[in-house]
Design a protein around this motif. Structure first.
Motif, PDB file in Angstrom:
ATOM      1  N   TYR A 309      -8.537 -26.844  35.980  1.00  0.00           N
ATOM      2  CA  TYR A 309      -8.210 -28.248  36.239  1.00  0.00           C
ATOM      3  C   TYR A 309      -8.594 -28.702  37.640  1.00  0.00           C
ATOM      4  O   TYR A 309      -8.043 -29.646  38.168  1.00  0.00           O
ATOM      5  CB  TYR A 309      -6.734 -28.558  35.978  1.00  0.00           C
ATOM      6  CG  TYR A 309      -5.755 -27.431  36.201  1.00  0.00           C
ATOM      7  CD1 TYR A 309      -5.310 -27.089  37.459  1.00  0.00           C
ATOM      8  CD2 TYR A 309      -5.266 -26.726  35.110  1.00  0.00           C
ATOM      9  CE1 TYR A 309      -4.396 -26.069  37.640  1.00  0.00           C
ATOM     10  CE2 TYR A 309      -4.346 -25.708  35.275  1.00  0.00           C
ATOM     11  CZ  TYR A 309      -3.912 -25.374  36.545  1.00  0.00           C
ATOM     12  OH  TYR A 309      -3.012 -24.360  36.717  1.00  0.00           O
ATOM     13  N   LYS A 316     -13.982 -31.067  39.187  1.00  0.00           N
ATOM     14  CA  LYS A 316     -13.076 -31.860  38.353  1.00  0.00           C
ATOM     15  C   LYS A 316     -13.827 -32.856  37.476  1.00  0.00           C
ATOM     16  O   LYS A 316     -13.450 -33.078  36.317  1.00  0.00           O
ATOM     17  CB  LYS A 316     -12.073 -32.583  39.246  1.00  0.00           C
ATOM     18  CG  LYS A 316     -10.920 -33.206  38.501  1.00  0.00           C
ATOM     19  CD  LYS A 316      -9.933 -33.830  39.473  1.00  0.00           C
ATOM     20  CE  LYS A 316      -9.338 -32.802  40.417  1.00  0.00           C
ATOM     21  NZ  LYS A 316      -8.335 -33.401  41.321  1.00  0.00           N
ATOM     22  N   LYS A 317     -14.892 -33.451  37.982  1.00  0.00           N
ATOM     23  CA  LYS A 317     -15.617 -34.431  37.189  1.00  0.00           C
ATOM     24  C   LYS A 317     -16.237 -33.784  35.960  1.00  0.00           C
ATOM     25  O   LYS A 317     -16.218 -34.343  34.865  1.00  0.00           O
ATOM     26  CB  LYS A 317     -16.689 -35.096  38.043  1.00  0.00           C
ATOM     27  CG  LYS A 317     -16.123 -35.979  39.156  1.00  0.00           C
ATOM     28  CD  LYS A 317     -17.230 -36.647  39.951  1.00  0.00           C
ATOM     29  CE  LYS A 317     -16.646 -37.542  41.046  1.00  0.00           C
ATOM     30  NZ  LYS A 317     -17.710 -38.190  41.845  1.00  0.00           N
ATOM     31  N   TYR A 320     -13.806 -32.987  32.792  1.00  0.00           N
ATOM     32  CA  TYR A 320     -13.456 -33.962  31.754  1.00  0.00           C
ATOM     33  C   TYR A 320     -14.260 -33.698  30.488  1.00  0.00           C
ATOM     34  O   TYR A 320     -13.735 -33.800  29.364  1.00  0.00           O
ATOM     35  CB  TYR A 320     -13.680 -35.388  32.255  1.00  0.00           C
ATOM     36  CG  TYR A 320     -12.550 -35.880  33.114  1.00  0.00           C
ATOM     37  CD1 TYR A 320     -11.459 -36.544  32.549  1.00  0.00           C
ATOM     38  CD2 TYR A 320     -12.542 -35.668  34.480  1.00  0.00           C
ATOM     39  CE1 TYR A 320     -10.400 -36.981  33.331  1.00  0.00           C
ATOM     40  CE2 TYR A 320     -11.491 -36.098  35.278  1.00  0.00           C
ATOM     41  CZ  TYR A 320     -10.430 -36.748  34.698  1.00  0.00           C
ATOM     42  OH  TYR A 320      -9.379 -37.168  35.481  1.00  0.00           O
ATOM     43  N   GLU A 345      -3.645 -32.145  36.239  1.00  0.00           N
ATOM     44  CA  GLU A 345      -4.236 -33.477  36.157  1.00  0.00           C
ATOM     45  C   GLU A 345      -3.943 -34.096  34.792  1.00  0.00           C
ATOM     46  O   GLU A 345      -4.549 -33.717  33.790  1.00  0.00           O
ATOM     47  CB  GLU A 345      -5.751 -33.387  36.361  1.00  0.00           C
ATOM     48  CG  GLU A 345      -6.168 -32.881  37.733  1.00  0.00           C
ATOM     49  CD  GLU A 345      -5.840 -33.864  38.835  1.00  0.00           C
ATOM     50  OE1 GLU A 345      -5.810 -35.084  38.556  1.00  0.00           O
ATOM     51  OE2 GLU A 345      -5.617 -33.423  39.969  1.00  0.00           O
ATOM     52  N   PRO A 346      -3.037 -35.063  34.707  1.00  0.00           N
ATOM     53  CA  PRO A 346      -2.749 -35.695  33.415  1.00  0.00           C
ATOM     54  C   PRO A 346      -3.991 -36.260  32.739  1.00  0.00           C
ATOM     55  O   PRO A 346      -4.110 -36.227  31.513  1.00  0.00           O
ATOM     56  CB  PRO A 346      -1.765 -36.801  33.783  1.00  0.00           C
ATOM     57  CG  PRO A 346      -1.099 -36.320  35.038  1.00  0.00           C
ATOM     58  CD  PRO A 346      -2.166 -35.576  35.785  1.00  0.00           C
ATOM     59  N   GLY A 347      -4.927 -36.752  33.532  1.00  0.00           N
ATOM     60  CA  GLY A 347      -6.142 -37.323  32.954  1.00  0.00           C
ATOM     61  C   GLY A 347      -6.953 -36.306  32.182  1.00  0.00           C
ATOM     62  O   GLY A 347      -7.602 -36.644  31.183  1.00  0.00           O
ATOM     63  N   LEU A 348      -6.935 -35.050  32.628  1.00  0.00           N
ATOM     64  CA  LEU A 348      -7.663 -34.012  31.908  1.00  0.00           C
ATOM     65  C   LEU A 348      -7.011 -33.728  30.561  1.00  0.00           C
ATOM     66  O   LEU A 348      -7.705 -33.528  29.556  1.00  0.00           O
ATOM     67  CB  LEU A 348      -7.730 -32.728  32.749  1.00  0.00           C
ATOM     68  CG  LEU A 348      -8.614 -32.792  33.999  1.00  0.00           C
ATOM     69  CD1 LEU A 348      -8.501 -31.504  34.803  1.00  0.00           C
ATOM     70  CD2 LEU A 348     -10.071 -33.054  33.614  1.00  0.00           C
ATOM     71  N   ARG A 350      -5.358 -35.833  28.781  1.00  0.00           N
ATOM     72  CA  ARG A 350      -5.664 -36.976  27.910  1.00  0.00           C
ATOM     73  C   ARG A 350      -7.125 -36.980  27.483  1.00  0.00           C
ATOM     74  O   ARG A 350      -7.471 -37.547  26.434  1.00  0.00           O
ATOM     75  CB  ARG A 350      -5.301 -38.274  28.619  1.00  0.00           C
ATOM     76  CG  ARG A 350      -3.793 -38.475  28.764  1.00  0.00           C
ATOM     77  CD  ARG A 350      -3.474 -39.897  29.213  1.00  0.00           C
ATOM     78  NE  ARG A 350      -3.845 -40.108  30.611  1.00  0.00           N
ATOM     79  CZ  ARG A 350      -3.031 -39.925  31.639  1.00  0.00           C
ATOM     80  NH1 ARG A 350      -1.785 -39.508  31.436  1.00  0.00           N
ATOM     81  NH2 ARG A 350      -3.441 -40.151  32.875  1.00  0.00           N
ATOM     82  N   ALA A 351      -7.999 -36.336  28.286  1.00  0.00           N
ATOM     83  CA  ALA A 351      -9.425 -36.300  27.947  1.00  0.00           C
ATOM     84  C   ALA A 351      -9.689 -35.502  26.681  1.00  0.00           C
ATOM     85  O   ALA A 351     -10.780 -35.616  26.096  1.00  0.00           O
ATOM     86  CB  ALA A 351     -10.219 -35.706  29.108  1.00  0.00           C
TER      87      ALA A 351
END
Length: 379
Positions: A309, A316-317, A320, A345-348, A350-351
């Motif tokens: 993560y 990080k980019k 995703y 990372e919550p965004g990961l 959700r990805a």
């Protein structure tokens, strides 16, 4: 062996105390109650030993061995010398003393530490090398924890020694490893109780898979290691041998547990870890990319994964895209399986495209704050 009843403190990661309390309750410990950073219960040395041997989520087991009031250093010195160290420690044993002072007339922790060390030396204990000059002290020393709060001196000791996540079987450790204790608590948070298969498609050294297999097989996590309590005056080797032999029996399970990873070296290490843990008959590991991860034939269960993560591993980019591929694979190959994803990372999370929700607060781990995200069975 004495039958004194102590307050026992079971250490847990902040935010996961309720999970450890649930485990302690299931294991029959007396009225476990959550407090910041852990769980309290009561019992004698038998319960102290059993907590170290059986509890998967506890990081350490501390025992409150006594205390007294002290309003100045001279009084601390006198009462520490009269403390019944002989009921707990063996003369000649190496110890390390840690002191915390709060809201007390004795406010200088260093001076208090010196008085207690002097009392221990008078008893016959050996103070660990480096304990007085700020250097790292002897890791094998028995840790004495002293808390002086509201003028009350509370004395505890660490009955575990090495942290309990060190099961004694995982010699291979991959990148950014998950502690076994934390993995066990995250499995519990996902509702895992040992009655379904578990798969980890980024398994690394195999921690999630082996913890799940150990739970299903009823194999106590502390069977293959030693503990600090074995060096205490209260230790009864024959009684301990009977307890450990009873915990070694385990139970049969028809379930199979599996992990895969694109790192062939990690797979080799995970297989060796499984063999050392005595779980290689029910836990297997294979070399595979994320897109090729797939369970064996059988009922659905739990997919749980600790993917990169960006905090310590990877860009990080780019991650995703990796998490998106993970989600695609799970939707294609793991229909009916529940999912747990650990990330900072919550965004990961959700990805992945899965309907993930956080379970509880972020948990400190390796200098980061990580969160378990869960998803219901994949439709």
């Amino acid at each position: 062996m004495t039958d004194n009843i102590f307050e026992i403190f079971l250490q847990a990661p902040p935010g996961l105390e309720t999970l450890l309390a649930d485990e302690a309750r299931e294991k029959g410990f007396d009225a476990p109650a959550t407090v910041p950073g852990g769980v309290t219960t009561r019992g004698g040395w038998n319960e102290v030993w059993r907590a170290n041997l059986e509890l998967r989520g506890a990081g350490r087991v501390l025992v409150r061995i006594g205390g007294f009031m002290a309003f100045h250093l001279a009084q601390l010195d006198k009462r520490a010398r009269k403390f019944a160290w002989e009921q707990v420690l063996r003369s000649g044993e190496t110890v390390r003393v840690d002191v915390v002072c709060r809201r007390s007339k004795i406010y200088h922790a260093g001076a208090a530490k010196q008085r207690i060390e002097t009392a221990l030396e008078a008893f016959g204990a050996v103070i660990a090398q480096g304990a007085e000059d700020g250097e790292e002290s002897d890791a094998s020393a028995i840790a004495i924890k002293v808390r002086i709060e509201d003028n009350e001196v509370l004395i505890s000791l660490d009955s575990s020694g090495a942290p309990l996540h060190r099961r004694g079987t995982k010699q291979f450790v991959g990148k950014a490893p998950m502690r076994e204790t934390l993995a066990a608590l995250f499995l519990r948070a996902c509702g895992y109780d040992g009655r379904e298969p578990v798969y980890d498609p980024m398994c690394g050294s195999g921690t999630f898979v082996l913890e799940a297999a150990g739970i299903a097989a009823g194999r106590a996590p502390g069977l293959t290691r030693s503990f600090a309590f074995e060096r205490l005056a209260s230790f009864d080797a024959e009684r301990w041998a009977r307890m450990r032999d009873g915990a070694a029996s385990g139970r049969a399970t028809g379930l199979r547990f599996a992990g895969s990873d694109r790192d062939a070296g990690a797979i080799s290490g995970a297989r060796a870890n499984a063999e050392r843990a005595g779980l290689d008959d029910i836990a297997s590991f294979g070399h595979a990319a994320i897109s090729d991860a797939a369970p064996a034939d059988g009922p659905p269960g739990l997919v749980i994964v600790n993917p990169p993560y960006g905090g310590r591993i990877g860009n990080k980019k780019l991650l995703y895209r990796l998490h998106g591929a993970l989600g695609e694979t799970l939707r294609r190959n793991f229909r009916g399986w529940r999912v747990g994803i650990v990330t900072s990372e919550p965004g990961l999370a959700r990805a992945t495209g899965l309907p993930v929700t956080p379970w509880g607060p972020a948990v400190p781990h390796g200098g980061l704050k990580i969160t378990l995200f869960t998803a219901p069975p994949i439709g």
